[in-house]
Scaffold this motif. Structure first.
Motif, PDB file in Angstrom:
ATOM      1  N   ARG A   1      -4.686   3.229  -3.376  1.00 59.74           N
ATOM      2  CA  ARG A   1      -4.784   2.964  -1.942  1.00 59.74           C
ATOM      3  C   ARG A   1      -6.232   3.056  -1.482  1.00 59.74           C
ATOM      4  O   ARG A   1      -6.664   2.329  -0.600  1.00 59.74           O
ATOM      5  CB  ARG A   1      -3.895   3.946  -1.182  1.00 59.74           C
ATOM      6  CG  ARG A   1      -3.436   3.413   0.148  1.00 59.74           C
ATOM      7  CD  ARG A   1      -2.203   4.088   0.713  1.00 59.74           C
ATOM      8  NE  ARG A   1      -2.021   5.450   0.264  1.00 59.74           N
ATOM      9  CZ  ARG A   1      -0.957   5.879  -0.384  1.00 59.74           C
ATOM     10  NH1 ARG A   1       0.034   5.057  -0.667  1.00 59.74           N
ATOM     11  NH2 ARG A   1      -0.865   7.146  -0.760  1.00 59.74           N
ATOM     12  N   LEU A   2      -6.930   3.965  -2.088  1.00 59.04           N
ATOM     13  CA  LEU A   2      -8.341   4.146  -1.729  1.00 59.04           C
ATOM     14  C   LEU A   2      -9.165   2.934  -2.150  1.00 59.04           C
ATOM     15  O   LEU A   2     -10.048   2.474  -1.426  1.00 59.04           O
ATOM     16  CB  LEU A   2      -8.867   5.410  -2.421  1.00 59.04           C
ATOM     17  CG  LEU A   2     -10.064   6.087  -1.773  1.00 59.04           C
ATOM     18  CD1 LEU A   2      -9.682   6.612  -0.390  1.00 59.04           C
ATOM     19  CD2 LEU A   2     -10.557   7.237  -2.657  1.00 59.04           C
TER      20      LEU A   2
ATOM     21  N   ARG B   1       0.821  -1.214   0.000  1.00 57.95           N
ATOM     22  CA  ARG B   1       0.000   0.000   0.000  1.00 57.95           C
ATOM     23  C   ARG B   1       0.857   1.267   0.000  1.00 57.95           C
ATOM     24  O   ARG B   1       0.469   2.291  -0.560  1.00 57.95           O
ATOM     25  CB  ARG B   1      -0.964  -0.003   1.192  1.00 57.95           C
ATOM     26  CG  ARG B   1      -2.167  -0.927   0.946  1.00 57.95           C
ATOM     27  CD  ARG B   1      -3.061  -1.074   2.165  1.00 57.95           C
ATOM     28  NE  ARG B   1      -3.566   0.210   2.661  1.00 57.95           N
ATOM     29  CZ  ARG B   1      -4.623   0.865   2.153  1.00 57.95           C
ATOM     30  NH1 ARG B   1      -5.299   0.334   1.152  1.00 57.95           N
ATOM     31  NH2 ARG B   1      -5.013   2.001   2.667  1.00 57.95           N
ATOM     32  N   LYS B   2       2.051   1.151   0.603  1.00 56.16           N
ATOM     33  CA  LYS B   2       2.969   2.301   0.592  1.00 56.16           C
ATOM     34  C   LYS B   2       3.422   2.643  -0.827  1.00 56.16           C
ATOM     35  O   LYS B   2       3.753   3.785  -1.126  1.00 56.16           O
ATOM     36  CB  LYS B   2       4.216   2.002   1.439  1.00 56.16           C
ATOM     37  CG  LYS B   2       3.965   2.014   2.937  1.00 56.16           C
ATOM     38  CD  LYS B   2       5.281   1.789   3.667  1.00 56.16           C
ATOM     39  CE  LYS B   2       5.031   1.196   5.049  1.00 56.16           C
ATOM     40  NZ  LYS B   2       6.198   0.457   5.544  1.00 56.16           N
TER      41      LYS B   2
ATOM     42  N   SER C   1      -0.448   4.412  -5.606  1.00 54.40           N
ATOM     43  CA  SER C   1      -0.899   5.796  -5.751  1.00 54.40           C
ATOM     44  C   SER C   1      -2.076   6.007  -4.791  1.00 54.40           C
ATOM     45  O   SER C   1      -2.664   5.036  -4.318  1.00 54.40           O
ATOM     46  CB  SER C   1      -1.357   6.045  -7.184  1.00 54.40           C
ATOM     47  OG  SER C   1      -2.518   5.273  -7.442  1.00 54.40           O
ATOM     48  N   SER C   2      -2.419   7.265  -4.534  1.00 58.96           N
ATOM     49  CA  SER C   2      -3.489   7.511  -3.544  1.00 58.96           C
ATOM     50  C   SER C   2      -4.821   6.932  -4.007  1.00 58.96           C
ATOM     51  O   SER C   2      -5.590   6.425  -3.188  1.00 58.96           O
ATOM     52  CB  SER C   2      -3.599   9.001  -3.240  1.00 58.96           C
ATOM     53  OG  SER C   2      -3.555   9.744  -4.432  1.00 58.96           O
ATOM     54  N   GLU C   3      -5.073   6.945  -5.323  1.00 53.70           N
ATOM     55  CA  GLU C   3      -6.334   6.359  -5.824  1.00 53.70           C
ATOM     56  C   GLU C   3      -6.343   4.851  -5.586  1.00 53.70           C
ATOM     57  O   GLU C   3      -7.334   4.269  -5.170  1.00 53.70           O
ATOM     58  CB  GLU C   3      -6.539   6.620  -7.323  1.00 53.70           C
ATOM     59  CG  GLU C   3      -6.529   8.079  -7.736  1.00 53.70           C
ATOM     60  CD  GLU C   3      -5.141   8.566  -8.076  1.00 53.70           C
ATOM     61  OE1 GLU C   3      -4.633   8.206  -9.146  1.00 53.70           O
ATOM     62  OE2 GLU C   3      -4.551   9.300  -7.249  1.00 53.70           O
TER      63      GLU C   3
END
Length: 563
Positions: A105-106, A97-98, A101-103
Motif C-alpha cells: 500500500r505504501l 489497496r484494501k 499488505s501495508s508495504e
DNA sequence: AATAGGACTTAGCAAGATCAAG
DNA sequence: CTTGATCTTGCTAAGTCCTATT
C-alpha cells in the motif's frame, strides 16, 4: 398431499387447476422433500508463475497472494473499454489497496504507474490454451454437471439452474454504474446458507470448511444462498426453468394475464374517467396506468441514489424525461419519452396521446425542475395496491405480459396464412414476435458482423446453387433434359425466395432482441396452437431448452387455444 | 406510510457449441 | 479438416413485488 408424479412432465396435473390451488393455499408449502449436493465452488486462486510479473513504475514488484489475485482481475479485463473509465479505475484501485499488505500500500499509490501487461498476456494465452484442449475439459464439465447440477425434489430428479457459486472478480454493472470496478469478493462455504429437507442427506461442505447455516424452509424454492458484497443483496441457487416449480409459476403468470383480458375494458374505462379526477393522486395514477398499458412501461420502483445506475420506469419518470409537443409531424398531443430503463437501455418514443392525458402531463410538469418526479403523488406500492383492488393478483407487470401476449396473438392472425410457404410462415411469426419486442423495448447491440453477413446473404441471392453445374448429360433425351432444367429453375426460384425472406427478417431484426419476449412475455400456448394450425414444426419456433421450459404448454395446448 | 429485507422474474452480453462453406 | 458465421447457453445484474418492521 403426497406428490403424485406420473412422469417428469407435470402438465397432466397442471390441467387439474383446482387441486394445485387447494394444495397451495393450505400451507404455502413448495416442496415436501429436497436433497442436493450443495453448490459448486470455483477453484481457489494460486499464485502466478515467476515469469508473469507485475511492474510498478517500471520495476518488478512481487505481490502478496491476495493483492496478486485482484491485480489479475484487472489484467484480465484490459481489452475492455471500461478499464479506462475514471469511475471504474477509482473504485478498483480503492478496493485493490484494501487487499494489499501495508508495504504494498505504501509503494503502490498510482494506478497509472501499474503495468499489468504480463498478467494480461498470460490470461490471453490461457484462453487460447483452453480452446485447444477442450475435450478433457468438456468431460470434466459434464461430470461437474452430473454431480452438482441436479437435486431431488419430491423424489424427482430436477435440473438446477445455477449450481455454481459466482467467482470473484471486478464488478461491472450496466450503464454508468457508480460501483463499477469494485471488487466482488470470493464466496466461502462459511458465507453460504444451505436449504434442504431435515430428513435429507445434508450436503458436505468442502474439506476444512463449514456452512454458515443449514436451513429447512420448504416455503421457498432456493437450495443455497449468500449475500453479495457490492449491493448487499442475496444471491440464490435455484431450479432450472424446466422444473415443475418454475413451470407451474410460469403457467400461473399467464393465467393471471388471461384474467386481465376479461376485465381490461372496464379498467381502461375507469382510468379514462380518472383523467379528470379532482384528486391529483388519482389523476397521476390514471395517467401512469395509461402509459403502462399503452406503452408497456415497467412499474418503476424507487432506487437508492448512488447505489445503482440512474434508470427509471413509469412511476419514477422525471420531468426531464418528457417533452410535450402540442403538434408534431401531423399529430396532435404528442409526448416524447427519452429515458434510460432497465439495464440502461434507452427508451425513445414519440407518442400521440389522448388530449386529457396531454393536458394532465403538462399539469404534472408545472412549476417543477427537470430533476423532479413527474408523478410526485405516486409510487409502485400505491399503484399496485390500487390494481389489486381491481383484480385479484393484478400488478403493473401483468399489463406487460398481457399486452405482449395479446399482441402476438393478434399479429399472428393478421400476418400469417395457411397457404404461405414454410419460410413465409416463419417470417410472419418472427414479425409478430418482433412487434412484441418493439413494444417491450427489447433491444440489442447490432451484431459486430451484421453488415458483412447481410452482404453475404445478398450475394448468395444472386447465385443459387440448385444444380446449375450439371449441363453436360449427353445420355438424356432433350425432353427429359428440359424437364430437369425446369425443375432446377423452380428450385432456384424457391431458394432465392427463401433467402430474400431470410434477408428481410434479419434486416428487420438488426437491433431487436426476440429472445426476452419469447421466453418471458409470450404465452407459449399461443405459439403452440399457431404451429398446430399452420402445420409448422414446433422446433422451428422453439429450440430444445425452450421446448423443455414450455413442456407444460406443449402438452396441454390444442389448436383451438385462445389467449 | 415509509423502509428494509427477501424471493423471485426479467435482461443483455459474451463464451461456447454447432453448422456450413471453402 | 479448418474457419468463420450463427445459434445456444451460461452468467449474473437489475428489475418487480411481497412481507415484516418501525
Amino acid at each position: 398431499h403426497d406428490v403424485l408424479w406420473l412422469d417428469s412432465s407435470f402438465s397432466h396435473l397442471l390441467c387439474d387447476v383446482g387441486r394445485w390451488e387447494e394444495a397451495k393455499y393450505e400451507s404455502g408449502v413448495k416442496w415436501k422433500f429436497l436433497e442436493h449436493k450443495g453448490p459448486c465452488f470455483p477453484p481457489e486462486f494460486e499464485s502466478l508463475p515467476d515469469n508473469v510479473r507485475f511492474y510498478y513504475n517500471g520495476k518488478v514488484v512481487k505481490l502478496s497472494l491476495a493483492s496478486e489475485e485482484v491485480a489479475l482481475f484487472f489484467g484480465q479485463m484490459l481489452d475492455h473499454e471500461y478499464t479506462t473509465k475514471a469511475v471504474f479505475r477509482e473504485n478498483f484501485f480503492k478496493d485493490w489497496r484494501k487487499e494489499m499488505s501495508s508495504e504494498e500500500r505504501l509503494l503502490i499509490q498510482d494506478l497509472n504507474k501499474c503495468d499489468f501487461s504480463e498478467l494480461h498476456a498470460m490470461h490471453k494465452a490461457k484462453v487460447e490454451a483452453r480452446k485447444n484442449m477442450s475435450k478433457e475439459e468438456k468431460l470434466a464439465n459434464q461430470q461437474t454437471v452430473e454431480e452438482y447440477g441436479f437435486c431431488l425434489l419430491d423424489h424427482h430428479r430436477e435440473r438446477i439452474g445455477n449450481f455454481k457459486i459466482e467467482p470473484p472478480g471486478l464488478f461491472r454493472g450496466r450503464g454508468e454504474h457508480p460501483k463499477q470496478g469494485m471488487l466482488k469478493k470470493r464466496i466461502q462455504p462459511e458465507h453460504v446458507i444451505i436449504n434442504c429437507s431435515s430428513e435429507s442427506k445434508i450436503p458436505a461442505p468442502p474439506p476444512g470448511h463449514r456452512w454458515k447455516e443449514i436451513r429447512h424452509d420448504n416455503t421457498v424454492t432456493w437450495l443455497a444462498s449468500w449475500t453479495e458484497n457490492i449491493q448487499g443483496s442475496i444471491k440464490y441457487i435455484m431450479l432450472n426453468a424446466n422444473s415443475k416449480l418454475k413451470g407451474e409459476k410460469d403457467w400461473e403468470k399467464y393465467e393471471v394475464a388471461r384474467r386481465l383480458k376479461t376485465c381490461v375494458d372496464s379498467i381502461r374505462r375507469q382510468y379514462t374517467q380518472d383523467f379528470k379526477s379532482k384528486q391529483m393522486g388519482t389523476r397521476q395514477r390514471a395517467v401512469a396506468l395509461y402509459f403502462i398499458d399503452k406503452l408497456a412501461l415497467r412499474a418503476g420502483n424507487e432506487k437508492e441514489e448512488g447505489e445503482t445506475a440512474d434508470t427509471v420506469g413509469c412511476c419514477s419518470l422525471r420531468v426531464e424525461h418528457i417533452t410535450v409537443h402540442p403538434n408534431l409531424d401531423a399529430s396532435d398531443f404528442v409526448v416524447e419519452f427519452d429515458f434510460l430503463g432497465k439495464d440502461s437501455i434507452r427508451y425513445y418514443n414519440k407518442v400521440p396521446v389522448e388530449k386529457k392525458v396531454f393536458k394532465n402531463v403538462i399539469l404534472f410538469m408545472e412549476n417543477k425542475n427537470p430533476s423532479d418526479e413527474l408523478f410526485d403523488r405516486l409510487n409502485t406500492a400505491v399503484l399496485n395496491k390500487h390494481l389489486s383492488s381491481l383484480m385479484d393478483g393484478l400488478t403493473a407487470k401483468v399489463f406487460r405480459t398481457f399486452n405482449a401476449s395479446i399482441t402476438l396473438q393478434e399479429q399472428l392472425k393478421k400476418l400469417s396464412n395457411k397457404s404461405d410457404n414454410p419460410s413465409e410462415k416463419l417470417l410472419s411469426y418472427n414479425r409478430a414476435n418482433r412487434a412484441v419486442a418493439i413494444l417491450c423495448n427489447h433491444q440489442r447491440a447490432p451484431p459486430k458482423t451484421f453488415d458483412q453477413s447481410m452482404a453475404n446473404l445478398q450475394a448468395k441471392t444472386w447465385q443459387p446453387t440448385a444444380g446449375w453445374n450439371r449441363w453436360k448429360r449427353p445420355d438424356l433425351s432433350l425432353s427429359r433434359l428440359v424437364e430437369r432444367k425446369k425443375k432446377a429453375v423452380e428450385r432456384c426460384e424457391e431458394q432465392v425466395l427463401k433467402m430474400e425472406v431470410q434477408a428481410t427478417d434479419r434486416e428487420e431484426n438488426k437491433q431487436i432482441a426476440l429472445g426476452t419476449s419469447k421466453l418471458n412475455y409470450l404465452d407459449p400456448r399461443i405459439s403452440v396452437a399457431w404451429c398446430k394450425n399452420m402445420d409448422v414444426p414446433l422446433d422451428k419456433i422453439y429450440n430444445k431448452s425452450q421446448r423443455d421450459k414450455f413442456a407444460w404448454a406443449i402438452d396441454m395446448t390444442e389448436a383451438d387455444f385462445v389467449f
